[in-house]
Design a protein around this motif. Structure first.
Motif, PDB file in Angstrom:
ATOM      1  N   GLU A  22       0.836  -1.203   0.000  1.00  0.00           N
ATOM      2  CA  GLU A  22       0.000   0.000   0.000  1.00  0.00           C
ATOM      3  C   GLU A  22       0.870   1.252   0.000  1.00  0.00           C
ATOM      4  N   LYS A  23       1.886   1.276   0.836  1.00  0.00           N
ATOM      5  CA  LYS A  23       2.773   2.442   0.923  1.00  0.00           C
ATOM      6  C   LYS A  23       3.568   2.639  -0.360  1.00  0.00           C
ATOM      7  N   ARG A  24       4.007   1.543  -0.961  1.00  0.00           N
ATOM      8  CA  ARG A  24       4.850   1.628  -2.154  1.00  0.00           C
ATOM      9  C   ARG A  24       4.063   1.959  -3.423  1.00  0.00           C
ATOM     10  N   THR A  25       2.780   1.557  -3.462  1.00  0.00           N
ATOM     11  CA  THR A  25       1.996   1.750  -4.690  1.00  0.00           C
ATOM     12  C   THR A  25       0.970   2.863  -4.598  1.00  0.00           C
ATOM     13  N   GLY A  26       0.541   3.177  -3.393  1.00  0.00           N
ATOM     14  CA  GLY A  26      -0.541   4.137  -3.236  1.00  0.00           C
ATOM     15  C   GLY A  26      -1.910   3.486  -3.355  1.00  0.00           C
ATOM     16  N   LEU A  27      -1.931   2.157  -3.554  1.00  0.00           N
ATOM     17  CA  LEU A  27      -3.194   1.419  -3.620  1.00  0.00           C
ATOM     18  C   LEU A  27      -3.614   1.066  -2.196  1.00  0.00           C
ATOM     19  N   LEU A  28      -4.902   1.065  -1.934  1.00  0.00           N
ATOM     20  CA  LEU A  28      -5.382   0.723  -0.602  1.00  0.00           C
ATOM     21  C   LEU A  28      -5.091  -0.741  -0.276  1.00  0.00           C
ATOM     22  N   ARG A  29      -4.804  -1.016   1.013  1.00  0.00           N
ATOM     23  CA  ARG A  29      -4.495  -2.369   1.440  1.00  0.00           C
ATOM     24  C   ARG A  29      -5.672  -3.304   1.146  1.00  0.00           C
TER      25      ARG A  29
END
Length: 122
Positions: A22-29
């Motif tokens: 999530e932190k690396r992609t910006g996608l929600l967990r």
């Protein structure tokens, strides 16, 4: 192969959590979880984000060997006169530029261009 299973496998090999992705992609967990559990099929752009986050080339999301797959040599055994137009040199550069520009055009413009080219070819 189910893409979600492969993504989970690669993430676990690198000892990353879904929160790390999530932190690396910006996608929600929760989205990462849905992809890994096969509830959602990610777009190509999303797969590129996963590959960057996992620090692997995109092909490894679909292929589980360390070496890239062998590409067939489609031009093997052909003389220079038999090689398809646009496969090398200036023609290849022109064809690539044309492909990129057509990709930016909207559907109606592409239809108009195709119609015009068909009329010109006749």
């Amino acid at each position: 192969m189910v893409i979600g299973e492969r993504l989970r496998e690669l993430r676990e090999q690198r000892k990353l959590s879904q929160g790390d992705i999530e932190k690396r992609t910006g996608l929600l967990r929760c989205y990462v979880s849905r992809v890994e559990n096969g509830h959602t099929v990610p777009a190509v752009e999303t797969l590129e984000k996963f590959a960057r986050a996992l620090e692997v080339p995109v092909y490894q999301l679909f292929y589980d060997s360390e070496e890239p797959p062998k590409l067939p040599n489609i031009l093997k055994g052909k003389s220079s006169g038999e090689i398809a137009w646009g496969s090398n040199g200036k023609d290849a550069k022109f064809l690539n530029k044309l492909r990129r520009l057509l990709g930016k055009a909207n559907e109606d413009d592409r239809k108009l261009i195709l119609y015009t080219l068909q009329k010109m070819a006749r």
